[in-house]
Structure formats: structure tokens, C-alpha cells
Design an enzyme around this catalytic site. Structure first.
Site, PDB file in Angstrom:
ATOM      1  N   LYS A 123     -28.716 155.467  56.714  1.00 46.58           N
ATOM      2  CA  LYS A 123     -29.631 154.448  57.483  1.00 46.58           C
ATOM      3  C   LYS A 123     -29.623 153.652  56.538  1.00 46.58           C
ATOM      4  O   LYS A 123     -30.566 153.561  55.614  1.00 46.58           O
ATOM      5  CB  LYS A 123     -30.559 155.508  57.879  1.00 46.58           C
ATOM      6  CG  LYS A 123     -31.799 154.379  58.279  1.00 46.58           C
ATOM      7  CD  LYS A 123     -31.438 153.213  58.932  1.00 46.58           C
ATOM      8  CE  LYS A 123     -31.836 152.659  60.131  1.00 46.58           C
ATOM      9  NZ  LYS A 123     -32.085 151.629  59.553  1.00 46.58           N
ATOM     10  N   GLU A 148     -38.893 156.390  45.620  1.00 52.54           N
ATOM     11  CA  GLU A 148     -39.002 155.477  45.463  1.00 52.54           C
ATOM     12  C   GLU A 148     -39.851 154.061  46.020  1.00 52.54           C
ATOM     13  O   GLU A 148     -38.740 153.792  47.005  1.00 52.54           O
ATOM     14  CB  GLU A 148     -38.196 154.668  44.721  1.00 52.54           C
ATOM     15  CG  GLU A 148     -39.039 154.154  43.078  1.00 52.54           C
ATOM     16  CD  GLU A 148     -38.304 152.266  43.614  1.00 52.54           C
ATOM     17  OE1 GLU A 148     -39.681 151.946  44.095  1.00 52.54           O
ATOM     18  OE2 GLU A 148     -37.235 151.559  43.582  1.00 52.54           O
ATOM     19  N   CYS A 187     -39.011 145.719  44.357  1.00 52.03           N
ATOM     20  CA  CYS A 187     -40.585 146.980  44.209  1.00 52.03           C
ATOM     21  C   CYS A 187     -41.437 146.925  42.596  1.00 52.03           C
ATOM     22  O   CYS A 187     -41.959 147.223  42.952  1.00 52.03           O
ATOM     23  CB  CYS A 187     -39.835 148.132  43.946  1.00 52.03           C
ATOM     24  SG  CYS A 187     -39.055 149.056  46.060  1.00 52.03           S
TER      25      CYS A 187
END
Length: 542
Positions: free
Chosen positions: A212, A293, A327
Site C-alpha cells: 500500500k 518506524e 521522521c
């Protein structure tokens, strides 16, 4: 039969092209940007190697020019998700039984295609579709993707080479099997390299995936999928499903053959996966592996011995490259009062020089945030800071989405250590600074450790080694990747394996053998050379 014992040599990281004015790489990239800007791609599903068009269409637009459509894509329904699972499970046995050297050879061919034939295609798609400037795209969709594909075979060799001891009379060996089912990969918008690695890590170890991709990075993800096919990844090994995450997850997480999740995204979504898997645990043939993560509230902590120029550079680069949409991006800083005046002046001067705009203008350091939802969320933090008595905006703060989703690099000065933008992930070009009294160094280190639920990256800037050691001690569990005298971003495959704990994920360290070994289900095999013929042991004798 080839009975050679083969071992991959340790690779070198892919050199980063600089795209200097007048360089051949800049010319080629500009040509590709122009080509992709003036075309519109139709992105299908790819299931079992076949392109499928559902007719339920969505659009891929440029974040810097959101009325400009780069592609249309077909959205999957539950029917196609079931087809993808079936295709993956059909391909699984033959792929798992393929010699690992051959699997590695396919992935390494993909690396060469990324590095040569398709380098500028991927970089241009990453720039236009994800609003990365030329350098940010180069280190992502080119270099980091290539590094993952070259280093992972080397790491796999290390895993397969690790074998148990054999004592007298027996032979012990370890077989590193793939998972029994399929792996569900959910990839983020912000790194093409992560989209690649979340699939090739399990695939390299003999697994199959249902993928996805993030809607806002579909263009580069689609090109990556096509390149992996060209490299020789067999039909059904990776199945590409654009569409709604909830539609896909609703089918995948109920399937008995679900074997694991490889995820990068928000903490909230990952938590929901854990909860759903827990509810469905009795459906599965085996316990799934969940590797993720997630978020971060990454810090720059400054000691009074630091050099203000170094501090200012670490903050500006760490917080505002790719609009803070990493991130690992620096989003909070703790600066001693003795350095604040000079550091502030240096940062503000740097921000005055920074240009913001379209990715095709190579002089722009900052571009647009990814979409309107992200824009509105970030703008909300800025508006609240403007209205708060506990905060002050000292740089930036302007937001404009009339043409693209542009937000100025913004610095918030927090007057209290628990102000919301010091605690919460924003994922945008917003840095919050807390100024502490020099004498409160250790007290503020403790504060930094406890303020946020995340523990992804962080850095200490200090030229006092004793002070650095103190920071390492207090911040030991505050960051999975810890930097000394640097910004907290820029992990390189093979050099700084990446991942964090607490609310930042399972810390399975992409860019090392640690991530790959998670996608194995080892089997220990003992062969006794001369089996015993009597049940009695010597101690039974009178």
C-alpha cells in the site's frame, strides 16, 4: 549445480551528485523535470504482474502547484486486495525456493537501473510529486534507494553465514526460512527509498508483499515498482495497490495468511494495527511480525561549550530541509542562555537568505508541504503560537496555499518547557526553542528526556567531552539515533542503521542486518551421524 560458497563484498555508498550549475546531471534532470511536468501518467494496480484498472480514479498533484495534475491513479477495492493476496501466496513457494544469490542478483540489478537508466526519472518524480529539491531527491530516491539495494545482499550474506556450533557426532545448521504468509507493506510519502526498502527487505529474504503506497508519493512509487519488475522481480512477489488504507487493511488484517507488517507512518496508525492484529490473532496461521518506524519529536540539545555557528547550522538544516517532513527532522532545541543571543542572530540571518518556491527553481532551499491536510495541521500550530502568552514566533509564520502548500520556515520561542510544540510531532517546517539557564544543564537534559513520548533521533552539540558524556547518559533512551556535534538527520545505510523506540517504533534498524533478520523464521537442524541403539544411559548401570 553451482556449489560455490559465495559472499558479497561490503559495498560502498552511492556517491551523491551535486547538481551544480552547468553540470551534466543538472542538465539531464532539468530535461526530465520538463518532460514529466508536461505529461500525465495513468497509474494502475499491479497484481501478479498484471496492470489492473478499476475505473475508480484519483489524482496526483504537485504540492508546489496543486492545480497541476501529474497523474491519475486507479483505486483498489476489496476485490483487488483479495486478488493481490492470492497472487502473493501463489508466487510465494517458488520465490522462497529460489537460491538467495539469485534473489540478491535481481535486487542488485534494480540498484544499477536506479543508478543509471532511471536516476533522473525517479529524482524528477520525487521532486514534482513530493516537493523535494534536487539535492533532497538525489539523496533519497537515488542514493538511499541504491544503498538499500546494494547493502541488503551484503547483510543477508552475514545472516546466512551465521551458523551454530557442531559438537562431536552431530552436525548443526540453521536455515533462515521466510515467513509462512505474506507481508503487508505500508509506505510513507516522504521517502521513496523507504517505499523501496519496506518491500525489498522482506522480499530479499524470500517473502512476498502486498504493498500500500502513500497516495501523495504514488508517482515515484509507481516508477520504482516498474523498475523492480524490469530488474526481474517475478510476478506476484510484490503487488502494488494504490487506494484507501482502510479498504486494504480491512481485508489484509483478517486473512489467515497474514504474516507481518512492514510500516513507516504515524504512531496512531501503527497503534491501530497492533490493536487490530491483537483482536484477530486467532485467525492467523502464525504470530505476525510487526515492524514499524513511526513518529518523532527530535531534539538538538546545546551545551554552553558549543560553537554558535555550528548550532545555528544544525538547527536550520535539521529543521527545514524538506520542510521538516522527515521522521528525523529537528523540531525542538534546548539552548543555554549564554549562547542564545548569538545563535538567534545567526539563525535569523540564515533564514533571511533562504528562498522558498517551486522545485524546478534550483535556488529554492524550501519547497511546499505535501498536501492540504498537512498544511492545515501545521498552520494550526503556528496560529496557536501567535495567540499564546507561552510562546513567541521569532521567525517565519506565514502560510499560503493559494498556489501551493507553502509554509515559511518558522521558529517558535517557548516560554514554558511543556508548550505543545515542544511535545507534539508537527511534521513541518516548525522549530521550537527553549532557552535554559546554563547552570540547569543536567536538569534540562532530564526535561528533554521526559517531555516527548517519542525516541527517534536527537543530537548534542558540545565541545566539552565531560558534558557530552553526561548528555549521552541522560538521553540514552531518548533517541535510537544519537548524533554528537551534528544535526539529528541524515542517517546513511550501512553507517547509521535507523530506528527508534518508545512511540517512535520497534527500533528494527533499517540499513543493517537487524531489519532483514526480522523477515526470517529460522529453523535449527541437527543431524546425528551415528544414532544410539539403546535407551539406557551410563548412569543407570549398577
Amino acid at each position: 549445480m553451482n556449489n560455490a560458497v559465495f559472499k558479497f563484498r561490503e559495498p560502498k555508498n552511492e556517491p551523491v551528485k551535486q547538481y551544480a550549475k552547468g553540470s551534466i546531471e543538472r542538465k539531464l534532470l532539468e530535461e526530465e523535470l520538463n518532460r514529466q511536468y508536461n505529461m500525465q501518467v495513468e497509474i494502475p494496480l499491479i497484481i501478479g504482474g498484471q496492470e489492473i484498472k478499476t475505473g475508480q480514479l484519483g489524482k496526483v498533484v504537485m504540492p508546489t502547484e496543486h492545480k497541476h495534475v501529474l497523474a491519475t491513479y486507479h483505486k483498489c477495492t476489496e476485490k483487488e486486495v483479495k486478488m493481490a493476496i492470492k497472487a502473493a501466496m501463489t508466487a510465494r513457494q517458488q520465490w522462497a525456493e529460489m537460491p538467495w544469490i539469485d534473489r540478491c542478483s535481481i535486487i542488485m540489478r534494480a540498484a544499477e537501473l536506479f543508478a543509471t537508466k532511471y536516476r533522473y526519472v525517479l529524482n524528477a518524480a520525487c521532486m514534482l510529486g513530493q516537493a523535494k529539491n534536487a539535492f533532497q531527491a538525489e539523496i533519497d530516491s537515488a542514493c538511499e534507494s541504491i544503498d538499500f539495494m546494494r547493502f541488503n545482499p551484503y547483510f543477508a550474506a552475514q545472516i546466512y553465514e551465521e551458523q551454530p556450533l557442531s559438537c562431536e557426532g552431530c552436525i548443526n545448521r540453521m536455515e533462515y526460512r521466510p515467513m509462512e504468509g505474506f507481508v503487508y507493506t505500508i509506505t510513507p510519502f516522504n521517502f521513496t527509498a523507504i517505499a523501496v526498502n519496506l518491500n525489498i527487505s522482506p522480499v530479499l529474504m524470500g517473502n512476498v508483499t502486498v504493498w500500500k503506497p502513500a497516495t501523495t508519493s504514488l508517482l515515484s512509487s509507481y516508477y520504482a515498482m516498474k523498475i523492480l519488475q524490469e530488474a526481474g522481480v517475478p510476478d506476484g512477489v510484490i503487488n502494488f495497490l494504490p487506494g484507501s488504507g482502510s479498504v486494504i487493511s480491512n481485508v489484509v488484517l483478517k486473512d489467515p495468511d497474514f504474516g507481518g507488517i512492514h510500516f513507516t507512518g504515524s504512531t496512531e496508525v501503527f497503534n491501530n494495527f497492533w490493536a487490530t492484529v491483537g483482536k484477530n490473532i486467532n485467525r492467523y496461521k502464525t504470530y505476525p511480525k510487526l515492524v514499524g518506524e513511526t513518529g518523532g519529536k527530535d531534539f538538538v540539545f546545546v551545551h554552553s561549550s558549543a560553537e554558535p555557528k555550528e548550532v545555528a547550522t544544525a538547527i536550520v538544516r535539521g529543521a527545514f530541509e524538506f520542510q521538516g517532513q522527515k521522521c528525523s527532522a529537528a523540531s525542538r532545541a534546548y539552548i543555554p542562555a549564554s549562547l542564545w543571543k548569538e545563535t538567534k542572530e545567526l539563525m535569523l540571518n540564515m533564514l533571511k537568505e533562504i528562498k522558498m518556491g517551486d522545485v524546478r527553481d534550483f535556488s529554492n532551499f524550501v519547497n511546499a508541504v505535501i498536501d492540504e491536510a498537512s498544511f492545515d495541521n501545521i498552520e494550526g500550530y503556528i496560529k496557536r503560537a501567535k495567540a499564546s502568552s507561552d510562546a513567541e514566533i521569532i521567525a517565519g509564520g506565514k502560510c499560503d496555499k493559494s498556489v501551493g502548500y507553502f509554509i515559511e520556515p518558522t521558529i517558535i520561542l517557548a516560554k514554558t518547557p511543556d508548550y505543545e510544540s515542544l511535545k507534539e510531532e508537527i511534521f513541518g517546517p516548525v522549530m521550537t526553542i527553549f532557552v535554559y539557564e546554563d547552570k540547569d544543564y543536567e536538569k534540562t537534559l532530564k526535561l528533554c528526556d521526559k517531555t516527548s513520548p517519542y525516541a527517534l533521533t536527537g543530537s548534542i552539540l558540545s565541545h566539552d567531552r565531560y558534558a557530552t558524556l553526561v548528555a549521552e547518559k541522560y538521553l540514552r533512551f531518548a533517541a535510537g539515533n544519537f548524533y554528537i556535534n551534528d544535526k539529528p538527520t541524515g542517517a546513511v545505510v550501512g553507517q547509521q542503521p535507523f530506528g527508534g523506540a518508545r512511540a517512535s517504533g520497534t527500533n528494527d534498524k533499517a540499513g543493517s542486518f537487524l531489519n532483514l533478520i526480522r523477515w526470517t523464521s529460522p529453523r535449527a537442524i541437527k543431524e546425528t551421524l551415528v544414532p544410539p541403539t539403546d535407551y539406557k544411559y551410563p548412569f543407570l548401570e549398577k
